[in-house]
Design a protein around this motif. Structure first.
Motif, PDB file in Angstrom:
ATOM      1  N   HIS A  40       0.850  -1.188   0.000  1.00 13.87           N
ATOM      2  CA  HIS A  40       0.000   0.000   0.000  1.00 13.87           C
ATOM      3  C   HIS A  40       0.888   1.242   0.000  1.00 13.87           C
ATOM      4  CE1 HIS A  40       0.909  -0.199   4.336  1.00 13.87           C
ATOM      5  NE2 HIS A  40       0.684   1.110   4.330  1.00 13.87           N
ATOM      6  N   GLU A  41       0.272   2.322  -0.375  1.00 11.85           N
ATOM      7  CA  GLU A  41       0.957   3.618  -0.379  1.00 11.85           C
ATOM      8  C   GLU A  41       0.095   4.589   0.411  1.00 11.85           C
ATOM      9  OE1 GLU A  41       2.481   7.102  -3.491  1.00 11.85           O
ATOM     10  OE2 GLU A  41       1.344   5.350  -4.195  1.00 11.85           O
ATOM     11  N   SER A  42       0.668   5.230   1.392  1.00 11.21           N
ATOM     12  CA  SER A  42      -0.082   6.163   2.243  1.00 11.21           C
ATOM     13  C   SER A  42       0.595   7.527   2.235  1.00 11.21           C
ATOM     14  CB  SER A  42      -0.162   5.635   3.673  1.00 11.21           C
ATOM     15  OG  SER A  42       1.138   5.537   4.235  1.00 11.21           O
ATOM     16  N   LYS A  43      -0.235   8.535   2.319  1.00  3.27           N
ATOM     17  CA  LYS A  43       0.268   9.910   2.358  1.00  3.27           C
ATOM     18  C   LYS A  43      -0.610  10.713   3.304  1.00  3.27           C
ATOM     19  CE  LYS A  43       1.755  13.741  -0.539  1.00  3.27           C
ATOM     20  NZ  LYS A  43       1.884  14.257  -1.936  1.00  3.27           N
ATOM     21  N   THR A  44       0.028  11.480   4.176  1.00 13.37           N
ATOM     22  CA  THR A  44      -0.684  12.288   5.165  1.00 13.37           C
ATOM     23  C   THR A  44      -0.630  13.751   4.755  1.00 13.37           C
ATOM     24  OG1 THR A  44      -0.121  10.722   6.931  1.00 13.37           O
ATOM     25  CG2 THR A  44      -0.824  12.934   7.587  1.00 13.37           C
ATOM     26  N   PHE A  45      -1.800  14.387   4.689  1.00 19.04           N
ATOM     27  CA  PHE A  45      -1.897  15.802   4.336  1.00 19.04           C
ATOM     28  C   PHE A  45      -2.119  16.604   5.609  1.00 19.04           C
ATOM     29  CE2 PHE A  45      -3.274  13.352   0.709  1.00 19.04           C
ATOM     30  CZ  PHE A  45      -2.600  13.959  -0.349  1.00 19.04           C
ATOM     31  N   PRO A  46      -1.255  17.564   5.908  1.00 20.92           N
ATOM     32  CA  PRO A  46      -1.398  18.356   7.137  1.00 20.92           C
ATOM     33  C   PRO A  46      -2.570  19.336   7.011  1.00 20.92           C
ATOM     34  CG  PRO A  46       0.403  19.202   5.809  1.00 20.92           C
ATOM     35  CD  PRO A  46      -0.077  17.954   5.120  1.00 20.92           C
ATOM     36  N   PRO A  47      -2.970  19.937   8.147  1.00 21.19           N
ATOM     37  CA  PRO A  47      -4.031  20.953   8.084  1.00 21.19           C
ATOM     38  C   PRO A  47      -3.636  22.116   7.176  1.00 21.19           C
ATOM     39  CG  PRO A  47      -3.658  20.249  10.338  1.00 21.19           C
ATOM     40  CD  PRO A  47      -2.557  19.635   9.516  1.00 21.19           C
ATOM     41  N   SER A  48      -4.614  22.664   6.489  1.00 21.27           N
ATOM     42  CA  SER A  48      -4.371  23.770   5.570  1.00 21.27           C
ATOM     43  C   SER A  48      -5.436  24.830   5.788  1.00 21.27           C
ATOM     44  CB  SER A  48      -4.388  23.265   4.125  1.00 21.27           C
ATOM     45  OG  SER A  48      -5.650  22.719   3.805  1.00 21.27           O
ATOM     46  N   ARG A  49      -5.421  25.806   4.889  1.00 18.80           N
ATOM     47  CA  ARG A  49      -6.397  26.889   5.042  1.00 18.80           C
ATOM     48  C   ARG A  49      -7.811  26.422   4.667  1.00 18.80           C
ATOM     49  NH1 ARG A  49      -7.430  29.557   0.137  1.00 18.80           N
ATOM     50  NH2 ARG A  49      -6.187  28.780  -1.627  1.00 18.80           N
ATOM     51  N   HIS A  50      -7.908  25.258   4.019  1.00 13.12           N
ATOM     52  CA  HIS A  50      -9.220  24.741   3.656  1.00 13.12           C
ATOM     53  C   HIS A  50      -9.832  23.905   4.777  1.00 13.12           C
ATOM     54  CE1 HIS A  50      -8.633  26.099  -0.448  1.00 13.12           C
ATOM     55  NE2 HIS A  50      -7.441  25.505  -0.457  1.00 13.12           N
ATOM     56  N   THR A  51      -9.009  23.247   5.567  1.00 14.92           N
ATOM     57  CA  THR A  51      -9.497  22.435   6.694  1.00 14.92           C
ATOM     58  C   THR A  51      -8.475  22.462   7.816  1.00 14.92           C
ATOM     59  OG1 THR A  51     -10.145  20.203   7.370  1.00 14.92           O
ATOM     60  CG2 THR A  51      -8.500  20.369   5.624  1.00 14.92           C
ATOM     61  N   ARG A  52      -8.969  22.323   9.032  1.00 16.04           N
ATOM     62  CA  ARG A  52      -8.069  22.325  10.184  1.00 16.04           C
ATOM     63  C   ARG A  52      -7.691  20.930  10.637  1.00 16.04           C
ATOM     64  NH1 ARG A  52     -12.108  24.111  15.169  1.00 16.04           N
ATOM     65  NH2 ARG A  52     -13.800  22.644  14.678  1.00 16.04           N
ATOM     66  N   TYR A  53      -8.126  19.902   9.892  1.00 19.96           N
ATOM     67  CA  TYR A  53      -7.831  18.526  10.251  1.00 19.96           C
ATOM     68  C   TYR A  53      -6.791  17.953   9.292  1.00 19.96           C
ATOM     69  CZ  TYR A  53     -12.266  19.140  12.696  1.00 19.96           C
ATOM     70  OH  TYR A  53     -13.261  19.609  13.484  1.00 19.96           O
ATOM     71  N   SER A  54      -6.023  17.038   9.813  1.00 22.35           N
ATOM     72  CA  SER A  54      -5.072  16.310   8.955  1.00 22.35           C
ATOM     73  C   SER A  54      -5.755  15.073   8.384  1.00 22.35           C
ATOM     74  CB  SER A  54      -3.834  15.905   9.761  1.00 22.35           C
ATOM     75  OG  SER A  54      -4.215  15.063  10.842  1.00 22.35           O
ATOM     76  N   ASN A  55      -5.362  14.694   7.168  1.00 25.35           N
ATOM     77  CA  ASN A  55      -5.990  13.577   6.484  1.00 25.35           C
ATOM     78  C   ASN A  55      -4.919  12.605   5.992  1.00 25.35           C
ATOM     79  OD1 ASN A  55      -8.962  14.576   6.147  1.00 25.35           O
ATOM     80  ND2 ASN A  55      -7.669  16.306   5.557  1.00 25.35           N
ATOM     81  N   THR A  56      -5.226  11.325   6.083  1.00 24.55           N
ATOM     82  CA  THR A  56      -4.330  10.275   5.606  1.00 24.55           C
ATOM     83  C   THR A  56      -5.048   9.472   4.525  1.00 24.55           C
ATOM     84  OG1 THR A  56      -3.249  10.101   7.764  1.00 24.55           O
ATOM     85  CG2 THR A  56      -2.953   8.264   6.221  1.00 24.55           C
ATOM     86  N   VAL A  57      -4.422   9.367   3.363  1.00 21.32           N
ATOM     87  CA  VAL A  57      -4.984   8.629   2.231  1.00 21.32           C
ATOM     88  C   VAL A  57      -4.132   7.378   2.029  1.00 21.32           C
ATOM     89  CG1 VAL A  57      -5.552   8.682  -0.219  1.00 21.32           C
ATOM     90  CG2 VAL A  57      -5.844  10.736   1.180  1.00 21.32           C
ATOM     91  N   VAL A  58      -4.795   6.219   1.973  1.00 17.95           N
ATOM     92  CA  VAL A  58      -4.124   4.938   1.774  1.00 17.95           C
ATOM     93  C   VAL A  58      -4.607   4.344   0.451  1.00 17.95           C
ATOM     94  CG1 VAL A  58      -3.705   2.631   2.667  1.00 17.95           C
ATOM     95  CG2 VAL A  58      -3.930   4.560   4.252  1.00 17.95           C
ATOM     96  N   VAL A  59      -3.669   4.028  -0.440  1.00 19.15           N
ATOM     97  CA  VAL A  59      -3.969   3.430  -1.734  1.00 19.15           C
ATOM     98  C   VAL A  59      -3.460   1.993  -1.704  1.00 19.15           C
ATOM     99  CG1 VAL A  59      -3.648   3.573  -4.223  1.00 19.15           C
ATOM    100  CG2 VAL A  59      -3.767   5.664  -2.864  1.00 19.15           C
ATOM    101  N   ARG A  60      -4.377   1.047  -1.889  1.00 20.04           N
ATOM    102  CA  ARG A  60      -4.006  -0.359  -1.862  1.00 20.04           C
ATOM    103  C   ARG A  60      -4.134  -0.971  -3.257  1.00 20.04           C
ATOM    104  NH1 ARG A  60      -3.396  -1.991   3.322  1.00 20.04           N
ATOM    105  NH2 ARG A  60      -4.421  -0.735   4.934  1.00 20.04           N
ATOM    106  N   ASN A  61      -3.541  -2.152  -3.399  1.00 27.64           N
ATOM    107  CA  ASN A  61      -3.534  -2.873  -4.683  1.00 27.64           C
ATOM    108  C   ASN A  61      -2.882  -2.038  -5.773  1.00 27.64           C
ATOM    109  OD1 ASN A  61      -3.992  -5.162  -6.213  1.00 27.64           O
ATOM    110  ND2 ASN A  61      -5.923  -4.384  -7.028  1.00 27.64           N
ATOM    111  N   ASN A  62      -1.845  -1.312  -5.414  1.00 30.47           N
ATOM    112  CA  ASN A  62      -1.126  -0.482  -6.378  1.00 30.47           C
ATOM    113  C   ASN A  62       0.371  -0.577  -6.080  1.00 30.47           C
ATOM    114  OD1 ASN A  62      -0.496   1.395  -8.362  1.00 30.47           O
ATOM    115  ND2 ASN A  62      -0.540   3.075  -6.892  1.00 30.47           N
TER     116      ASN A  62
END
Length: 267
Positions: A20-42
């Motif tokens: 799997h490949e994961s990437k974490t996006f820190p808080p930005s001016r659009h949202t105050r929460y951090s987000n983690t995206v996980v891509v599997r089978n790639n």
């Protein structure tokens, strides 16, 4: 607790299922929460399993170091020919620019037609469009490789017989030539002949000499299976007989053709 032989140890990384490949996006001016995206089978686990069986990949799990989804989904990745063989193929291409009028102005796009072959009788044609040249070429080249097929060559150097075809407003006649004659033809046809491995031939183009039309017409003439014997026109329209046979003739017509009377054997 002792590990049972019937149940796998889920704490041990698996070479296939844990890719799997994961990437974490820190808080930005659009949202105050951090987000983690996980891509599997790639990349695909089936391709990885095949590489493991062939010994091209070790049975280890590498996290966050796999190729990006954009690279993995490129059409060039799914071809049946290895990259070492793809680099040896000959290419002939025609490029044209298309401008689309929109509310924001003119949007320029690229269209490319690519003929691919190995110079020994293998020939294929592909077409691609995109906002830039690399994108259009990335679509056209894999399509041309998939469409490759062997053409019939006489003595591995020329065509078997004289051929004539009409594509749109373009009409082409191709004739075989003796050894050492070379290629005397339109520049686009010359490039396609070199890609296909035809060394001695001549061709004449009448009507429209549009490079796009000429390349499509000559490739259609060389590739097999375009037109069934004496039937159809090869363009998907209703099949029709290209050369109609003669109907049953009378005895008088046969006597006239032969120049003598027919003597009945049964009395």
């Amino acid at each position: 607790m002792a590990q049972s032989e019937y149940f796998p140890n889920l704490m041990t990384p698996d070479a296939l299922l844990d890719l799997h490949e994961s990437k974490t996006f820190p808080p930005s001016r659009h949202t105050r929460y951090s987000n983690t995206v996980v891509v599997r089978n790639n990349p695909s686990i089936f391709r990885v399993a095949r590489e493991i069986e062939e010994g091209e990949r070790e049975e280890t799990v590498v996290v966050d170091e796999v190729e990006s989804s954009t690279d993995a989904m490129k059409p060039i990745k799914f071809l049946h020919i290895p990259s070492s063989e793809l680099q040896k193929l000959y290419r002939a291409s025609v490029i044209r620019f298309v401008k689309q009028q929109t509310g924001k102005g003119k949007v320029e796009r690229y269209a490319i037609l690519v003929a691919v072959g190995n110079g020994r009788g293998l020939l294929g044609l592909g077409e691609g469009k995109g906002p830039d040249f690399p994108t259009a070429l990335g679509k056209a080249f894999p399509q041309a490789v998939r469409n490759m097929d062997y053409i019939e060559r006489f003595e591995n150097r020329t065509v078997w017989t004289e051929m004539e075809s009409k594509f749109g407003a373009t009409r082409i006649i191709v004739r075989p030539r003796p050894v050492g004659f070379g290629l005397a033809c339109n520049p686009i046809i010359h490039e396609v002949f070199k890609v296909a491995g035809i060394k001695d031939a001549s061709a004449k183009v009448w009507g429209s000499r549009n490079q796009y039309q000429v390349m499509k017409a000559i490739v259609r003439m060389l590739l097999p299976g375009r037109e069934p014997t004496l039937m159809g026109n090869g363009l998907g329209k209703r099949g029709r007989t290209m050369e109609k046979g003669r109907e049953l003739r009378s005895a008088m017509e046969i006597e006239r053709d032969r120049g003598r009377r027919i003597v009945p054997l049964h009395t």
